[in-house]
Design an enzyme around this catalytic site. Sequence first.
Site, mmCIF file in Angstrom:
data_model
loop_
_atom_site.group_PDB
_atom_site.id
_atom_site.type_symbol
_atom_site.label_atom_id
_atom_site.label_comp_id
_atom_site.label_asym_id
_atom_site.label_seq_id
_atom_site.Cartn_x
_atom_site.Cartn_y
_atom_site.Cartn_z
ATOM 1 N N HIS A 106 1.368 -5.912 8.631
ATOM 2 C CA HIS A 106 1.684 -5.173 7.417
ATOM 3 C C HIS A 106 3.069 -5.539 6.890
ATOM 4 O O HIS A 106 3.940 -5.999 7.633
ATOM 5 C CB HIS A 106 1.604 -3.673 7.677
ATOM 6 C CG HIS A 106 0.204 -3.168 7.827
ATOM 7 N ND1 HIS A 106 -0.116 -1.827 7.834
ATOM 8 C CD2 HIS A 106 -0.972 -3.835 7.969
ATOM 9 C CE1 HIS A 106 -1.428 -1.689 7.967
ATOM 10 N NE2 HIS A 106 -1.963 -2.894 8.069
ATOM 11 N N GLU A 108 5.568 -3.671 5.909
ATOM 12 C CA GLU A 108 6.665 -2.924 6.536
ATOM 13 C C GLU A 108 6.962 -3.471 7.927
ATOM 14 O O GLU A 108 8.130 -3.627 8.316
ATOM 15 C CB GLU A 108 6.304 -1.435 6.632
ATOM 16 C CG GLU A 108 5.997 -0.781 5.292
ATOM 17 C CD GLU A 108 4.513 -0.754 4.979
ATOM 18 O OE1 GLU A 108 4.061 0.227 4.371
ATOM 19 O OE2 GLU A 108 3.798 -1.723 5.350
ATOM 20 N N CYS A 134 1.098 3.218 6.156
ATOM 21 C CA CYS A 134 -0.015 3.753 6.925
ATOM 22 C C CYS A 134 0.571 4.529 8.106
ATOM 23 O O CYS A 134 1.781 4.551 8.321
ATOM 24 C CB CYS A 134 -0.917 2.619 7.419
ATOM 25 S SG CYS A 134 -0.149 1.560 8.666
ATOM 26 N N CYS A 137 2.698 2.195 10.439
ATOM 27 C CA CYS A 137 3.978 1.748 9.880
ATOM 28 C C CYS A 137 4.961 2.901 9.735
ATOM 29 O O CYS A 137 6.173 2.721 9.863
ATOM 30 C CB CYS A 137 3.756 1.063 8.536
ATOM 31 S SG CYS A 137 3.006 -0.576 8.678
#
Length: 222
Positions: A106, A108, A134, A137
Amino acid sequence: MQPRYGAGMNEDRAKQIARDRYYMKLAEAVQEGANCLGSKVGAIVVLRNRVVSTGYNGTPEDFPNCLDDGCVRCHDSSLFKQGRAAEMSDPSHTSGSALDRCICVHAEQNAFLTATRFGIALDGACLYSTLSPCFGCLKEAVQVGISRIVYKGWYQAEYAPALIAQYKALYGHLSRDNETNFESIGGQRPQIETTGQPDPYAEPPEIAMSLKPPAAAAEDSV
């Protein structure tokens, strides 16, 4: 209490929102590098008004890109959306499920990992992301010392009530002293789509609920 946005904001808050918009534009530029069959996301980390790390979602370094079928799970999910389920390598690789099998990192996470590779501590930093984090993260942001998160769009997810409570606890940890420490750009409620990503761990499916942005959740409780 000072308004979070709009008429009546004090000067410091107005300046904060102006800075947020500037940094979010940088996150949007970073997003252009995203290579994923799913959502394309860009993220930057700002410490003492300096960008110290960036990240976008995609496969690990030196691996084939997701758009080049580098991720089995994303490829299968894309086939399912195209009505080509018979071509999938695993029928369970549908949108929102089997996320632990997705090779993509991801945005992040990439921003955090890049900072780590170059020895940059992120304690007290602000994370700007084009999509709200999410569950994974968000917990990682708390763990690396991020003190504020600003997002552009809301990541649609359906979680079991217990997981929703934990998600709220995580962003509540950030906003315990200041509610603006977890907010959409400008402090306003983001547009909410009608469908989201189901949580693969919500069993049975009927107990799953939509995870709503803080502003929407507050309105529902009135």
